[in-house]
Design a protein around this motif. Structure first.
Motif, PDB file in Angstrom:
ATOM      1  N   GLU A  30       1.160   3.253  -0.406  1.00 12.37           N
ATOM      2  CA  GLU A  30       2.495   2.822   0.029  1.00 12.37           C
ATOM      3  C   GLU A  30       2.783   1.409  -0.453  1.00 12.37           C
ATOM      4  OE1 GLU A  30       4.987   1.977   4.185  1.00 12.37           O
ATOM      5  OE2 GLU A  30       3.160   3.209   4.240  1.00 12.37           O
ATOM      6  N   VAL A  31       1.784   0.519  -0.330  1.00 15.24           N
ATOM      7  CA  VAL A  31       1.944  -0.860  -0.793  1.00 15.24           C
ATOM      8  C   VAL A  31       2.036  -0.899  -2.319  1.00 15.24           C
ATOM      9  CG1 VAL A  31       0.823  -3.124  -0.928  1.00 15.24           C
ATOM     10  CG2 VAL A  31       0.795  -1.845   1.218  1.00 15.24           C
ATOM     11  N   ALA A  32       1.208  -0.081  -2.986  1.00 17.80           N
ATOM     12  CA  ALA A  32       1.209  -0.055  -4.452  1.00 17.80           C
ATOM     13  C   ALA A  32       2.551   0.415  -5.001  1.00 17.80           C
ATOM     14  CB  ALA A  32       0.079   0.840  -4.954  1.00 17.80           C
ATOM     15  N   LEU A  33       3.142   1.415  -4.368  1.00 22.01           N
ATOM     16  CA  LEU A  33       4.410   1.964  -4.850  1.00 22.01           C
ATOM     17  C   LEU A  33       5.594   1.053  -4.540  1.00 22.01           C
ATOM     18  CD1 LEU A  33       3.899   5.731  -3.906  1.00 22.01           C
ATOM     19  CD2 LEU A  33       3.886   4.734  -6.194  1.00 22.01           C
ATOM     20  N   SER A  34       5.559   0.423  -3.341  1.00 21.23           N
ATOM     21  CA  SER A  34       6.680  -0.447  -2.958  1.00 21.23           C
ATOM     22  C   SER A  34       6.544  -1.839  -3.556  1.00 21.23           C
ATOM     23  CB  SER A  34       6.765  -0.547  -1.433  1.00 21.23           C
ATOM     24  OG  SER A  34       5.657  -1.262  -0.905  1.00 21.23           O
ATOM     25  N   GLY A  35       5.295  -2.263  -3.769  1.00 26.47           N
ATOM     26  CA  GLY A  35       5.054  -3.616  -4.272  1.00 26.47           C
ATOM     27  C   GLY A  35       5.348  -4.698  -3.254  1.00 26.47           C
ATOM     28  N   LYS A  36       5.391  -4.296  -1.956  1.00 22.75           N
ATOM     29  CA  LYS A  36       5.728  -5.242  -0.893  1.00 22.75           C
ATOM     30  C   LYS A  36       4.632  -5.265   0.176  1.00 22.75           C
ATOM     31  CE  LYS A  36      10.718  -4.516  -1.449  1.00 22.75           C
ATOM     32  NZ  LYS A  36      11.964  -4.056  -0.775  1.00 22.75           N
ATOM     33  N   PRO A  37       4.526  -6.386   0.935  1.00 19.78           N
ATOM     34  CA  PRO A  37       3.534  -6.451   2.020  1.00 19.78           C
ATOM     35  C   PRO A  37       3.805  -5.397   3.094  1.00 19.78           C
ATOM     36  CG  PRO A  37       4.375  -8.641   1.486  1.00 19.78           C
ATOM     37  CD  PRO A  37       5.242  -7.653   0.760  1.00 19.78           C
ATOM     38  N   LEU A  38       2.741  -5.000   3.771  1.00 19.41           N
ATOM     39  CA  LEU A  38       2.846  -3.995   4.831  1.00 19.41           C
ATOM     40  C   LEU A  38       2.015  -4.458   6.028  1.00 19.41           C
ATOM     41  CD1 LEU A  38       3.597  -1.101   5.866  1.00 19.41           C
ATOM     42  CD2 LEU A  38       1.455  -0.331   4.809  1.00 19.41           C
TER      43      LEU A  38
END
Length: 304
Positions: free
Chosen positions: A130-138
């Protein structure tokens, strides 16, 4: 007791009274505004000092990591820094394999032997992707999914912060930290600090991988040079082939290897050179064309 602010003389005139009152109120308001400005300035100065300290810490960490050329040393330093700047109790780094495949844990901090520490920081592949695809912190908080709802108090982190490691526009891994205390929570500033740190880490990973490739290439060229020198210095075929096989094993970092030559008369493969623990057992063996992996490869005529 508090002194005189202003005065008016008799006979009192309403205009003079109103003017004196307005002047007193104006000065009082200015005092309050000045006090508020001073207070806000102190807060701003405190925030600025904190930011400067954080910048100096991150800059120092970045310089330290850029000086590390071994990937494992770099990743361990990165996890330690992540735990330090966020005040977390545990941290870890996942990296995607350059040749593909699922993300792998490459470094941990705060994990006791056998996972028996204050809590066991685990991160499922779904969250990493999920983080890899969005490129955003989680931020993953305890109780945010069914898996953590059933966990006992203290059995896992209260919250996990995951940020991507980006290099040349692609996500190459994630940097994660976890907190155990219920009263703790990750702030917006924690996300910012960990994201900045992740940028340093990603650059360091790329540099370390490049250095490893250059080292490996230099080692391969050195081994090939040694083979060339040996071949040019000897006329003994067995000795030359033995040296070649030894260098190939060293280059590929394997414990055993063999070199087979084709006996044209019998159309069989003969173990000319065999190195390793059971080398003497395989030397007498002969393989017909098309028999076994080696025989099949020779008939096809391309690497397998």
């Amino acid at each position: 007791r508090m002194g005189v602010k202003n005065y008016i003389t008799k006979p009192f005139k309403m205009e003079e009274i109103l003017e004196a009152i307005q002047q007193a109120l104006g000065e009082s308001r200015l005092k309050k505004e000045r006090a508020e400005l001073v207070k806000r300035l102190k807060v701003a100065n405190t925030e600025l000092e904190r930011r400067v300290r954080e910048f100096n810490i991150l800059h120092g960490i970045g310089q330290a990591m850029n000086s590390l050329l071994r990937l494992e040393d770099l990743l361990q330093r990165a996890v330690e820094a992540a735990v330090y700047v966020t005040g977390a109790q545990q941290g870890m780094v996942h990296l995607f394999d350059e040749g593909g495949g699922p993300p792998q844990v490459r470094a941990r901090q705060g994990q006791a032997e056998g996972g028996s520490g204050p809590f066991d920081l685990r991160l499922d592949e779904e969250s990493i992707m999920e983080v890899a695809l969005s490129g955003k912190p989680l931020v993953i908080e305890k109780g945010s999914n069914g898996e953590r709802d059933n966990s006992e108090p203290g059995a896992g982190p209260q919250a996990i912060l995951v940020v991507p490691l980006k290099a040349r526009g692609a996500v190459i891994g994630t940097l994660s930290v976890g907190i155990a205390a219920p009263e703790q929570a990750f702030t917006k500033n924690d996300r910012y600090l960990l994201s900045v740190l992740a940028d340093y880490v990603a650059i360091g990973v790329e540099n370390a991988r490049l250095y490893e490739r250059m080292e490996r290439r230099a080692e391969e060229l050195s081994l090939l040079n040694q083979v060339g020198q040996t071949l040019s210095a000897t006329t003994d075929l067995q000795e030359a082939l033995t040296v070649v096989m030894e260098r190939v094993n060293s280059m590929l970092k394997v414990e055993a290897g063999s070199l087979l030559l084709l006996d044209e008369a019998s159309e069989e493969l003969v173990f000319q050179i065999a190195l390793g623990e059971k080398s003497e057992e395989v030397k007498p063996l002969r393989l017909r064309m098309g028999q076994g992996l080696r025989g099949g490869w020779l008939r096809r005529g391309f690497p397998w």
